[in-house]
Write an enzyme that holds these catalytic residues in place. Structure first.
Site, mmCIF file in Angstrom:
data_model
loop_
_atom_site.group_PDB
_atom_site.id
_atom_site.type_symbol
_atom_site.label_atom_id
_atom_site.label_comp_id
_atom_site.label_asym_id
_atom_site.label_seq_id
_atom_site.Cartn_x
_atom_site.Cartn_y
_atom_site.Cartn_z
ATOM 1 N N ARG B 50 0.578 -1.133 0.275
ATOM 2 C CA ARG B 50 0.181 -0.270 -0.307
ATOM 3 C C ARG B 50 0.500 1.169 0.037
ATOM 4 O O ARG B 50 1.052 1.852 0.918
ATOM 5 C CB ARG B 50 -0.696 0.033 1.187
ATOM 6 N N ASP B 52 2.222 5.339 -0.425
ATOM 7 C CA ASP B 52 1.902 6.012 0.540
ATOM 8 C C ASP B 52 1.539 7.268 -0.807
ATOM 9 O O ASP B 52 1.797 7.061 -1.989
ATOM 10 C CB ASP B 52 2.765 6.802 1.267
ATOM 11 N N TYR B 112 12.319 -1.668 -2.228
ATOM 12 C CA TYR B 112 12.139 -0.313 -2.674
ATOM 13 C C TYR B 112 13.468 0.168 -2.869
ATOM 14 O O TYR B 112 15.026 -0.382 -2.554
ATOM 15 C CB TYR B 112 11.592 -0.088 -1.626
ATOM 16 N N ARG B 199 11.327 5.381 4.116
ATOM 17 C CA ARG B 199 11.390 6.924 4.416
ATOM 18 C C ARG B 199 11.996 7.178 5.455
ATOM 19 O O ARG B 199 13.168 7.958 5.496
ATOM 20 C CB ARG B 199 10.169 7.592 3.891
#
Lengths: 248, 248
Positions: B50, B52, B112, B199
């Site tokens: 999911r 952002d 990622y 992040r």
């Protein structure tokens, strides 16, 4: 008058091209407005390559003259960048140069890169940055076609009708076609290019890559010296001015 | 009911994120609307990760069930893509899978990539796709800091306050920091991640890269099990979901 050489990156999407025009925002006018805002001087920013609407640059080179002696190159860079915000234009480097340096006339080569995304699915991350070609491209055939264009030729067949160059004679020093996964990249280097020359070459090589043309057809198109004999103009989205070369 | 597995690319900029929400367009809702438009069926498209607001994907994986037996995977891909236009979302691949395949629960790893552009000049070509960091980053120091996070840990310090995961325990299998010219790339891989985990890790490693923190400070932040002990959350722009792994 102090002369400054600038290296400039931009996303061509929101601009009518490098050159100042009446019909919309240009990279050149954006830079000139930024110079005016910090220095109070209305100058001309002279670029090495007049990129078209939608064409990008990783390292366009330009120069400008300021009447004032009080600005260092670093100040010019930072001040222009501050006033360019939020436009997608950035001055990557600035240096003081002599008056013998001319961004356009001193340049001895320009290098462009054209990116094709060769897949069935439409573009998402590369929207506006590549040409979407669905038919599988044969890169070896494209290179064989590209080789026919190397060297000194009359490029009338690959020149936009509105091209203002005095002569259609140009020397193409490099045309390299390579595949990186689904990306097909065409790199081209020459002292200078005619208007739309790279995009017309890419549009022609795509016909070869799809198998609609053979490399011999590229030679035939070149020899015809007739724009209608070559392939269509590839979209601006995929084209980027990557570097400009100067003596030394 | 036929189940289809989709591989999806998107530019996160115009979306509130993957997940359907009331406050704006989501990737999930865009896909569900496209499925409805071609099939007449209102389905749920279940994603592996999911992402952002503003986070991109090169290869998100999702599944959906159609009541109708009449669609082939290729048709699903082409029809969804046709109805997604002009949104920056593309279905790269579709295949029929068994009901035991679940995009989220069958996934065994997510990978990622985070991109920092490390230079003085603002972003132009990378606007919305990278984090602009002006202070020079020491990539070896960042890697030394990243190594402190490898393995199985309580990642409370790197977890968004609004994270809904039951446990803060995660196993980080890879964190690699590398420099490519002015680009600093952080790659991270784990079975799954906490909300904002990548992040928050990048925001912390940036402190190490700038020399404000030492690698030991990363260990201290981890051991504090307190979100305020780690660095700030890096902007969404630089983050891309690059791959999701499944058994076999």
């Amino acid at each position: 008058m102090p002369r400054f050489r600038l290296t400039i990156e931009y996303d061509g999407a929101p601009f009518v091209g490098w050159q100042r025009q009446d019909n919309g925002p240009s990279v050149q006018a954006s830079l000139e407005d930024a110079v005016l805002a910090f220095s109070g001087e209305r100058v001309e920013v002279v670029g090495a390559g007049r990129t078209d609407t939608g064409v990008h640059a990783e390292a366009q080179v330009a120069h400008l003259d300021l009447a004032s002696e009080r600005f260092e190159a670093r100040t010019v860079m930072n001040a222009v960048n501050a006033h360019l915000r939020p436009l997608p234009v950035a001055v990557l480097a600035a240096e003081a140069v002599g008056e013998d340096f001319h961004a356009r006339f001193s340049a001895v080569w320009r290098a462009y890169r054209y990116v094709i995304v060769n897949r069935r699915a439409p573009l998402a991350l590369d929207l506006g940055r590549a040409w979407h070609v669905m038919a599988p491209l044969d890169v070896a055939a494209m290179q064989a076609g590209a080789d026919r264009l190397l060297g000194h030729h009359d490029f009338t067949s690959f020149r936009a009708v509105q091209c203002q160059a005095k002569s259609p004679l140009k020397t193409l020093d490099l045309v390299r076609v390579s595949r990186h996964g689904e990306r097909v990249v065409v790199e081209a280097k020459a002292r200078s290019f005619l208007h739309h020359q790279v995009r017309n070459i890419v549009g022609t090589l795509k016909l070869v890559g799809e198998g609609k043309w053979r490399p011999d057809d590229v030679t035939r198109a070149l020899e015809a010296r007739d724009r209608t004999a070559a392939g269509p103009t590839a979209p601006a989205d995929g084209l980027t001015l990557v570097a400009v070369g100067y003596p030394d």
